[in-house]
Design a protein around this motif. Structure first.
Motif, mmCIF file in Angstrom:
data_model
loop_
_atom_site.group_PDB
_atom_site.id
_atom_site.type_symbol
_atom_site.label_atom_id
_atom_site.label_comp_id
_atom_site.label_asym_id
_atom_site.label_seq_id
_atom_site.Cartn_x
_atom_site.Cartn_y
_atom_site.Cartn_z
ATOM 1 N N GLN A 280 27.785 108.238 13.671
ATOM 2 C CA GLN A 280 29.229 108.083 13.454
ATOM 3 C C GLN A 280 29.835 109.387 12.955
ATOM 4 N N PHE A 281 29.139 110.014 12.000
ATOM 5 C CA PHE A 281 29.677 111.237 11.399
ATOM 6 C C PHE A 281 29.695 112.380 12.413
ATOM 7 N N ILE A 282 28.622 112.499 13.175
ATOM 8 C CA ILE A 282 28.560 113.587 14.165
ATOM 9 C C ILE A 282 29.705 113.418 15.168
ATOM 10 N N ASN A 283 29.893 112.194 15.630
ATOM 11 C CA ASN A 283 30.970 111.932 16.581
ATOM 12 C C ASN A 283 32.336 112.225 15.965
ATOM 13 N N PHE A 284 32.487 111.890 14.697
ATOM 14 C CA PHE A 284 33.724 112.147 13.965
ATOM 15 C C PHE A 284 34.035 113.643 13.943
ATOM 16 N N ILE A 285 33.010 114.447 13.633
ATOM 17 C CA ILE A 285 33.198 115.899 13.545
ATOM 18 C C ILE A 285 33.496 116.498 14.925
ATOM 19 N N LEU A 286 33.009 115.843 15.989
ATOM 20 C CA LEU A 286 33.216 116.369 17.339
ATOM 21 C C LEU A 286 34.625 116.086 17.864
ATOM 22 N N ASP A 287 35.353 115.215 17.195
ATOM 23 C CA ASP A 287 36.724 114.908 17.603
ATOM 24 C C ASP A 287 37.563 116.189 17.616
ATOM 25 N N ALA A 288 38.373 116.363 18.657
ATOM 26 C CA ALA A 288 39.087 117.632 18.835
ATOM 27 C C ALA A 288 39.927 118.021 17.620
ATOM 28 N N LYS A 289 40.748 117.088 17.141
ATOM 29 C CA LYS A 289 41.653 117.416 16.039
ATOM 30 C C LYS A 289 40.891 117.663 14.748
ATOM 31 N N ILE A 290 39.870 116.842 14.515
ATOM 32 C CA ILE A 290 39.057 116.992 13.301
ATOM 33 C C ILE A 290 38.363 118.359 13.333
ATOM 34 N N ALA A 291 37.784 118.693 14.497
ATOM 35 C CA ALA A 291 37.076 119.966 14.622
ATOM 36 C C ALA A 291 38.038 121.128 14.400
ATOM 37 N N ALA A 292 39.273 120.988 14.914
ATOM 38 C CA ALA A 292 40.260 122.052 14.740
ATOM 39 C C ALA A 292 40.560 122.259 13.253
ATOM 40 N N GLN A 293 40.763 121.155 12.561
ATOM 41 C CA GLN A 293 41.060 121.258 11.126
ATOM 42 C C GLN A 293 39.880 121.878 10.376
ATOM 43 N N ASN A 294 38.675 121.443 10.739
ATOM 44 C CA ASN A 294 37.478 121.970 10.087
ATOM 45 C C ASN A 294 37.330 123.465 10.331
ATOM 46 N N THR A 295 37.600 123.884 11.579
ATOM 47 C CA THR A 295 37.458 125.291 11.931
ATOM 48 C C THR A 295 38.454 126.158 11.172
ATOM 49 N N GLU A 296 39.684 125.630 11.044
ATOM 50 C CA GLU A 296 40.671 126.410 10.296
ATOM 51 C C GLU A 296 40.231 126.615 8.858
ATOM 52 N N TYR A 297 39.516 125.626 8.315
ATOM 53 C CA TYR A 297 39.053 125.763 6.938
ATOM 54 C C TYR A 297 37.836 126.682 6.852
ATOM 55 N N VAL A 298 36.842 126.406 7.684
ATOM 56 C CA VAL A 298 35.563 127.128 7.569
ATOM 57 C C VAL A 298 35.667 128.553 8.107
ATOM 58 N N SER A 299 36.483 128.731 9.150
ATOM 59 C CA SER A 299 36.771 130.017 9.780
ATOM 60 C C SER A 299 35.610 130.664 10.540
ATOM 61 N N TYR A 300 34.545 129.917 10.817
ATOM 62 C CA TYR A 300 33.576 130.378 11.827
ATOM 63 C C TYR A 300 34.122 129.951 13.191
ATOM 64 N N SER A 301 33.418 130.283 14.266
ATOM 65 C CA SER A 301 33.931 129.963 15.597
ATOM 66 C C SER A 301 33.447 128.582 16.027
ATOM 67 N N THR A 302 34.347 127.791 16.571
ATOM 68 C CA THR A 302 33.969 126.437 16.969
ATOM 69 C C THR A 302 33.527 126.406 18.430
ATOM 70 N N PRO A 303 32.519 125.619 18.744
ATOM 71 C CA PRO A 303 32.083 125.467 20.147
ATOM 72 C C PRO A 303 32.879 124.371 20.848
#
Lengths: 357, 267
Positions: A280-303
């Motif tokens: 469930q969590f992995i799928n949650f993180i793979l969601d486009a909007k969630i991943a975008a928000q996470n990437t903006e915070y972490v600032s590494y490059s998202t796949p």
């Protein structure tokens, strides 16, 4: 004797009260076994509000723990006694963990959002068909430098660091493969070289860099570089982009001789107790909007190619952190070199550290 | 109540503790030290320890531990002596001990700020006209911070033995015409030597295997046996070599305890 007994009773009583309070507090938060998900991730590698959001959406309570090296993480999982449901190792470590049967096969039918991942990052040699892992972030190893402190010295290759004018201006990260790899790259050898003569040569070359090296540090590198303690740092791309956001004098470059391309990936280790929630969590993180928000915070490059559509344009178009495919093809991914070669890398690294100015 | 059975019963927790948390770990370390990186039974690790890399590391560990202990002693002895002369000595002692309640890492991070290029120490140097120096990531900062951390541990035993010193002995020395220096050399110091010895043990042995400070404060410019053990266990996963270094550290510690050990003399 009487007094001793009293003290003993008092301590027992205090411990009992503390224990009771803790279990009460855990119960109040819904932290009962069966309803928790334990995540083992690198430090500062997720937007904490997303963890909260996941908890609210699913009712699963998340316990979040961090590690600071792949090896330390693997040791903890290998030793048992831990109940990590998700871990985030780098590619060469996944290869190793896969071989040692420390991973659980992923059920792709439970991960519909996997389609969001750019095909460039799927089905890579360390995990064919993504049987065990899902890409989390990727990045490079390179040089971050403060252009205002360097008065005009240009840096775009590893060999530029050997400039005698850069005395005491370089921070290196405390990683054997990164530092020895820099030596190998600067000589034109592969990052996965296991030829002992080449490795010796790289170590000797690094020894001659010693006068320029201010210190070999861990995560402190961020603060040190941000505060202008030295002008140059050998860092991972995400560290660079994070501190460049704080200090605009900083620049990041992937040296032209080549460098390391790495992937951090989510896996479910054998220690997992809640495989369902892990999916469930992995799928949650793979969601486009969630991943975008996470990437903006972490600032590494998202796949996550869908996530890029939800991110600010200047971030997505920044070639320093999203190098085009023709550039990444020149970069090398670490291979699992085996314990014996890794030991040799570490021995050379130890010798390099002991080399005095 | 003082019969044999209850007495043996009282022994149980102690024996369990010693066996589980002292003897078993040491035996495990010894056991692991005989396996090379490929998991074969061999003496490779011991052979490797006697190569220049590890011998150099051992020597430098000893050298730094010696410097740290010597400087700590030089600071702690006069401090402890002055403390015993103050009016509220236990209050002052408490104030010196309080910093040791704060986590070591927090203190190390604080020093990163103080010793940095733009930190308080350099601002002071700038003010008095010396100008900014590199303080962080040098031998000086490493030894300074280590000494700072170990001082309370050295002061305590010395303070205790000075405190137990019978003041009439000093009067006697004075009456018999001994100078201040003579009194110190012939009366005070010999009578507090046990405190000095246990202080040195408490400082020297941990100083031999310091590892967090070597990275945070010395920027990995100082490599001790502790650093190597950490690396072998966490990075290389060469538990055998890590254990071998640990075995040598244990041997060194026993040697030090033996050499500085207090022999019971009939006083």
């Amino acid at each position: 004797m009487r007094k001793l007994l009293n003290v003993f009773l008092l301590v027992s009583l205090a411990s009992a009260i503390l224990l009771l309070t803790i279990s009460r507090m855990n119960a109040a938060q819904g932290l009962t076994s069966g309803n928790t998900l334990t995540i083992f991730n690198w430090g500062d590698y997720i937007d904490a509000t997303l963890v909260k959001q996941f908890e609210d959406e699913t009712g699963v309570k998340v316990i979040y723990e961090t590690f600071d090296s792949n090896e330390a993480m693997m040791t903890k999982i290998e030793q048992g006694g831990t109940t990590y449901d998700i871990a985030v190792p780098s590619e060469y470590m996944i290869d190793k963990m896969r071989q040692e049967n420390l991973l659980i096969t992923l059920d792709h039918s439970k991960l519909p959002n996997l389609k969001n991942i750019d095909e460039r990052f799927m089905d890579l040699p360390f995990d064919p068909d993504n049987k065990f892992s899902v890409p989390y972030f990727w990045g490079t190893v390179g040089i971050v430098y403060n252009s205002t402190m360097l008065d005009g010295i240009e840096i775009d290759s590893w060999n530029d660091l050997w400039n005698p004018k850069l005395k005491n201006e370089i921070f290196l990260i405390d990683g054997a493969r990164e530092v020895i790899g820099m030596g190998l790259n600067s000589l034109g050898y592969s990052l996965n070289d296991i030829n002992k003569e080449h490795l010796r040569e790289a170590k000797e070359k690094l020894d001659s860099l010693t006068p320029n090296v201010k210190a070999i540090v861990g995560d402190e590198a961020r603060t040190l570089l941000e505060n202008r303690e030295a002008a140059i740092g050998l860092v991972w791309s995400g560290v660079a982009s994070e501190i460049m956001y704080e200090n605009e004098e900083l620049e990041y470059v992937v040296p032209k001789e080549g460098s390391n391309l790495w992937f951090d990936n989510m896996v479910i280790p054998k220690t997992a107790k809640n495989v369902e929630a892990a999916h469930q969590f992995i799928n949650f993180i793979l969601d486009a909007k969630i991943a975008a928000q996470n990437t903006e915070y972490v600032s590494y490059s998202t796949p996550n190619k869908e996530a890029l559509k939800h991110m600010p344009e200047e971030m997505v178009n920044d070639q320093r952190f999203y190098p085009p495919a023709e550039l990444t093809e020149k970069l090398e991914v670490y291979e699992n070199l085996g314990k014996k070669n890794l030991a040799y890398y570490n021995e050379l690294f130890l010798e390099f550290k002991m080399h005095r100015k | 109540m003082e019969n044999k059975v209850t007495r043996q019963l009282y022994m149980v927790p102690y024996v369990l503790w010693i066996v589980l948390f002292v003897i078993a770990p040491i035996l495990l370390v010894l056991y692991y030290s005989f396996f090379n990186i490929e998991g074969q039974l061999s003496l490779d690790n011991y052979q490797k320890f006697f190569t220049p890399v590890y011998l150099k590391m051992t020597l430098s560990s000893f050298w730094y531990a010696f410097l740290i202990t010597a400087i700590t002693l030089l600071v702690a002895y006069p401090t402890a002596y002055l403390l015993t002369k103050t009016k509220h000595k236990h209050l002052w002692l408490l104030l010196i001990i309080v910093p040791s309640w704060i986590n070591l890492l927090l203190k190390a991070y604080a020093f990163l700020g103080i010793f940095g290029t733009f930190g308080a120490a350099n601002q002071f140097l700038e003010l008095i006209g010396i100008g900014t120096q590199q303080i962080l990531f040098t031998d000086f900062s490493f030894i300074f911070v280590s000494v700072y951390i170990f001082i309370p541990f050295m002061i305590l035993p010395i303070f205790n033995s000075l405190n137990q010193l019978n003041p009439t002995l000093l009067d006697a020395a004075n009456d018999l015409g001994a100078s201040k220096w003579m009194t110190f050399k012939r009366v005070i110091f010999p009578l507090t030597i046990d405190g000095v010895k246990s202080g040195c043990q408490v400082v020297f042995i941990p100083a031999l295997s310091l590892f967090m400070l070597t990275r945070l404060i010395a920027g990995n410019r100082v490599i001790t046996l502790g650093t190597a053990i950490e690396q072998h266990f966490l990075v290389t996963q060469d538990w055998g070599m890590g254990s071998t270094i640990a075995v040598f550290l244990i041997i060194f510690m026993f040697l030090i305890m033996f050499l500085t050990g207090t022999k019971k003399r009939g006083v």
